[in-house]
Design an enzyme around this catalytic site. Structure first.
Site, PDB file in Angstrom:
ATOM      1  N   LYS A 114      37.316  69.905  58.046  1.00 47.16           N
ATOM      2  CA  LYS A 114      37.855  70.538  56.832  1.00 47.16           C
ATOM      3  C   LYS A 114      38.012  72.030  57.088  1.00 47.16           C
ATOM      4  O   LYS A 114      39.007  72.633  56.702  1.00 47.16           O
ATOM      5  CB  LYS A 114      36.908  70.334  55.638  1.00 47.16           C
ATOM      6  CG  LYS A 114      36.875  68.937  55.043  1.00 47.16           C
ATOM      7  CD  LYS A 114      35.823  68.890  53.914  1.00 47.16           C
ATOM      8  CE  LYS A 114      35.226  67.511  53.768  1.00 47.16           C
ATOM      9  NZ  LYS A 114      33.992  67.496  52.929  1.00 47.16           N
ATOM     10  N   CYS A 148      33.833  74.392  50.141  1.00 47.19           N
ATOM     11  CA  CYS A 148      33.023  75.594  49.870  1.00 47.19           C
ATOM     12  C   CYS A 148      32.858  76.518  51.079  1.00 47.19           C
ATOM     13  O   CYS A 148      33.009  77.733  50.976  1.00 47.19           O
ATOM     14  CB  CYS A 148      31.659  75.184  49.322  1.00 47.19           C
ATOM     15  SG  CYS A 148      30.958  73.717  50.082  1.00 47.19           S
ATOM     16  N   ASN A 187      27.570  78.725  47.057  1.00 44.58           N
ATOM     17  CA  ASN A 187      28.501  77.599  47.250  1.00 44.58           C
ATOM     18  C   ASN A 187      28.910  76.933  45.949  1.00 44.58           C
ATOM     19  O   ASN A 187      29.986  76.351  45.854  1.00 44.58           O
ATOM     20  CB  ASN A 187      27.885  76.553  48.196  1.00 44.58           C
ATOM     21  CG  ASN A 187      26.554  76.041  47.701  1.00 44.58           C
ATOM     22  OD1 ASN A 187      25.597  76.813  47.513  1.00 44.58           O
ATOM     23  ND2 ASN A 187      26.455  74.751  47.465  1.00 44.58           N
ATOM     24  N   GLY A 227      25.217  71.721  48.052  1.00 46.65           N
ATOM     25  CA  GLY A 227      26.525  71.234  48.499  1.00 46.65           C
ATOM     26  C   GLY A 227      26.646  69.732  48.305  1.00 46.65           C
ATOM     27  O   GLY A 227      27.735  69.203  48.105  1.00 46.65           O
ATOM     28  N   HIS A 259      25.692  79.132  50.851  1.00 43.75           N
ATOM     29  CA  HIS A 259      25.946  78.788  52.241  1.00 43.75           C
ATOM     30  C   HIS A 259      26.010  80.099  53.034  1.00 43.75           C
ATOM     31  O   HIS A 259      26.537  81.101  52.551  1.00 43.75           O
ATOM     32  CB  HIS A 259      27.285  78.072  52.404  1.00 43.75           C
ATOM     33  CG  HIS A 259      27.319  76.684  51.828  1.00 43.75           C
ATOM     34  ND1 HIS A 259      26.208  76.013  51.357  1.00 43.75           N
ATOM     35  CD2 HIS A 259      28.363  75.829  51.672  1.00 43.75           C
ATOM     36  CE1 HIS A 259      26.576  74.807  50.927  1.00 43.75           C
ATOM     37  NE2 HIS A 259      27.875  74.667  51.101  1.00 43.75           N
ATOM     38  N   ARG A 308      23.054  71.468  57.828  1.00 41.37           N
ATOM     39  CA  ARG A 308      22.370  71.465  56.528  1.00 41.37           C
ATOM     40  C   ARG A 308      21.014  72.125  56.693  1.00 41.37           C
ATOM     41  O   ARG A 308      20.257  71.789  57.619  1.00 41.37           O
ATOM     42  CB  ARG A 308      22.169  70.036  56.048  1.00 41.37           C
ATOM     43  CG  ARG A 308      21.505  69.946  54.690  1.00 41.37           C
ATOM     44  CD  ARG A 308      22.445  70.179  53.551  1.00 41.37           C
ATOM     45  NE  ARG A 308      23.477  69.173  53.535  1.00 41.37           N
ATOM     46  CZ  ARG A 308      24.610  69.268  52.830  1.00 41.37           C
ATOM     47  NH1 ARG A 308      24.850  70.329  52.093  1.00 41.37           N
ATOM     48  NH2 ARG A 308      25.498  68.305  52.867  1.00 41.37           N
ATOM     49  N   VAL A 356      28.191  71.033  40.176  1.00 48.91           N
ATOM     50  CA  VAL A 356      29.344  71.936  40.102  1.00 48.91           C
ATOM     51  C   VAL A 356      29.901  71.980  38.675  1.00 48.91           C
ATOM     52  O   VAL A 356      30.219  73.061  38.156  1.00 48.91           O
ATOM     53  CB  VAL A 356      30.438  71.514  41.108  1.00 48.91           C
ATOM     54  CG1 VAL A 356      31.718  72.324  40.904  1.00 48.91           C
ATOM     55  CG2 VAL A 356      29.942  71.693  42.546  1.00 48.91           C
ATOM     56  N   THR A 416      28.525  66.857  34.069  1.00 52.48           N
ATOM     57  CA  THR A 416      27.063  66.806  34.161  1.00 52.48           C
ATOM     58  C   THR A 416      26.548  67.029  35.583  1.00 52.48           C
ATOM     59  O   THR A 416      25.351  67.034  35.818  1.00 52.48           O
ATOM     60  CB  THR A 416      26.556  65.434  33.682  1.00 52.48           C
ATOM     61  OG1 THR A 416      27.337  64.439  34.364  1.00 52.48           O
ATOM     62  CG2 THR A 416      26.714  65.274  32.187  1.00 52.48           C
ATOM     63  N   GLY A 417      27.459  67.183  36.535  1.00 51.58           N
ATOM     64  CA  GLY A 417      27.039  67.385  37.924  1.00 51.58           C
ATOM     65  C   GLY A 417      26.681  68.831  38.216  1.00 51.58           C
ATOM     66  O   GLY A 417      26.789  69.701  37.351  1.00 51.58           O
ATOM     67  N   ARG A 440      27.259  56.774  32.529  1.00 51.93           N
ATOM     68  CA  ARG A 440      25.850  57.144  32.580  1.00 51.93           C
ATOM     69  C   ARG A 440      25.544  58.346  31.688  1.00 51.93           C
ATOM     70  O   ARG A 440      24.447  58.484  31.189  1.00 51.93           O
ATOM     71  CB  ARG A 440      25.531  57.494  34.039  1.00 51.93           C
ATOM     72  CG  ARG A 440      24.124  57.380  34.413  1.00 51.93           C
ATOM     73  CD  ARG A 440      23.909  57.361  35.915  1.00 51.93           C
ATOM     74  NE  ARG A 440      24.788  58.201  36.681  1.00 51.93           N
ATOM     75  CZ  ARG A 440      25.333  57.848  37.833  1.00 51.93           C
ATOM     76  NH1 ARG A 440      25.089  56.664  38.336  1.00 51.93           N
ATOM     77  NH2 ARG A 440      26.109  58.664  38.491  1.00 51.93           N
TER      78      ARG A 440
END
Ligand code: 25A
Ligand code: L14
Length: 339
Positions: A214, A129, A317, A160, A243, A236, A15, A12-13, A40
């Protein structure tokens, strides 16, 4: 053609939603699909290939009877659930940062290091990403001229930070347009609407953020070359999707802008958009919802006699940076007869 039993954890997110769409869009050979999330979301209905699928609870035995699971529910969720999926013989392609730097776990961008995949390594990490789109562009240049050093500044969209990041920019922009008080920052450190924030993830001891480190560490691992030095600054920006990155490279062998353009125009996954005279260059607005990494503004560095080039890279991204790369890893497993 053989079909596979697939699960999406974090369905459900931001991504997870794109993972479902990518499986559909690329005609991934799906025999059955399980959509999993937290309590949830249990009972919520999502569409897959024209059919309603009810969201189930992510549990440790969720990998039983599943061939391939795509995870995108954050690092802590992945640490808790991914190992038991893999122990049940399921390939797990995990989009979080939980396992990326683990020596035993492949960190894969199919255009760059598909050979790192194997039958035995069931847990596979999907890279960060910003790193994915950068290495797709670096790989052909590295093969031709050996990259010694990279300096990169990123302009990272709010997606992101997941659905909550998207919601925050939307709410702040809407309030501003309606002349209302702008809601306070919650997901981000400061108001993101009409602002830039030079912090993504937390700061580390050396003054770089985790997101920046990263890019340094994952680039070496994916490219299989610890000698490539990377200094990143991650910012950001108030953009919803895609991106953008300004990348500067120094190479061992000379590499002209024309040669770089030639190499990039033939590279897998890349589209060269570099005709400044007709205002052709990559932009996040046009990269959104595409499966391509766009490169443009390629030029030689006038400030040095060393072999140095600079260019601009833009990609969605949520797609190449996350969902698409994960599905491409699954496709590579199939192509190589590993699953
Ligand atoms: O743990 P970390 O590493 O700090 O990272 C956590 C966050 O990073 C995002 C992801 O955001 C996650 O929340 N993320 C991870 N990888 C990413 C990447 N590569 C990335 N973002 C960008 N690039 P997200 O909101 O997009 O996705 C969250 C998904 O994870 C599920 N999930 C969370 N905890 C879980 C879990 N699934 C199983 N077990 C758990 N314990 C999550 O499901 C979602 O699918 P959900 O049910 O928790 O959320 C469904 C909807 O609810 C909204 N929502 C979120 N928080 C709240 C909320 N609603 C009300 N109250 C809240 N506090 C979400 O927006 C979602 O739509
Ligand atoms: O390591 O933009 O996948 O906040 C998760 C957070 C990528 C960047 C990761 C962001 C990151 C992201």
């Amino acid at each position: 053609m053989k079909k596979y039993r697939v699960a999406v954890a974090g369905a459900t997110g931001a991504v997870g939603n794109e993972m479902i769409k990518m499986l559909e869009n690329r005609n991934f050979p799906v025999e059955s699909i399980k959509l999993l999330a937290s309590e949830r979301s249990v009972g919520k209905k999502l569409m897959f290939n024209g059919k309603e699928v009810e969201v189930g609870l992510l549990t440790k035995d969720g990998g039983k009877g599943v061939d391939i699971a795509l995870f995108s529910a954050g690092a802590s969720v992945s640490k808790e659930f991914a190992p038991s999926f893999a122990a049940d013989g399921c390939f797990v392609i995990d989009n979080s940062s939980a396992w990326r730097m683990d020596k035993e776990i492949p960190l894969v961008v199919p255009e760059v290091n598909p050979n790192d995949l194997s039958k035995e390594k069931k847990l596979i990490a999907n890279p960060n990403c910003s790193t994915i789109q950068m290495v797709v562009a670096l790989k052909p240049l590295h093969d031709a001229a050996k990259i010694k050093r990279v300096i990169v500044s990123t302009y990272q969209s709010v997606s992101g930070a997941g659905q909550k990041g998207i919601n925050e920019l939307t709410a702040q922009t809407k309030a501003w347009a309606e002349g209302k008080e702008i809601p306070p920052a919650n997901k981000f450190q400061y108001q993101i609407a009409f602002n830039l924030i030079p912090q993504i993830d937390v700061f580390t001891e050396n003054g770089y953020t985790k997101e920046e480190m990263k890019m340094t560490n994952e680039t070496k691992k994916i490219m299989g070359d610890d000698s490539i030095e990377v200094s990143a600054t991650c910012i950001r920006v108030p953009v919803f999707r895609s991106h953008s990155e300004n990348v500067w490279i120094e190479t061992e062998k000379p590499l002209s802008p024309a040669q770089a353009k030639e190499l990039l125009s033939k590279a897998e996954g890349i589209q060269l958009l570099d005709e400044p005279e007709s205002k052709k260059y990559p932009m996040p607005l046009f990269a959104e919802n595409t499966q391509i990494t766009y490169v443009g503004r390629i030029r030689g560095d006038i400030s040095t006699k060393n072999n140095a080039l600079t260019f601009w890279v833009v990609s969605d991204n949520l797609l190449k940076g996350a969902a698409l790369n994960a599905v491409q890893i699954a496709e590579t497993l199939i192509k190589r007869g590993l699953v």
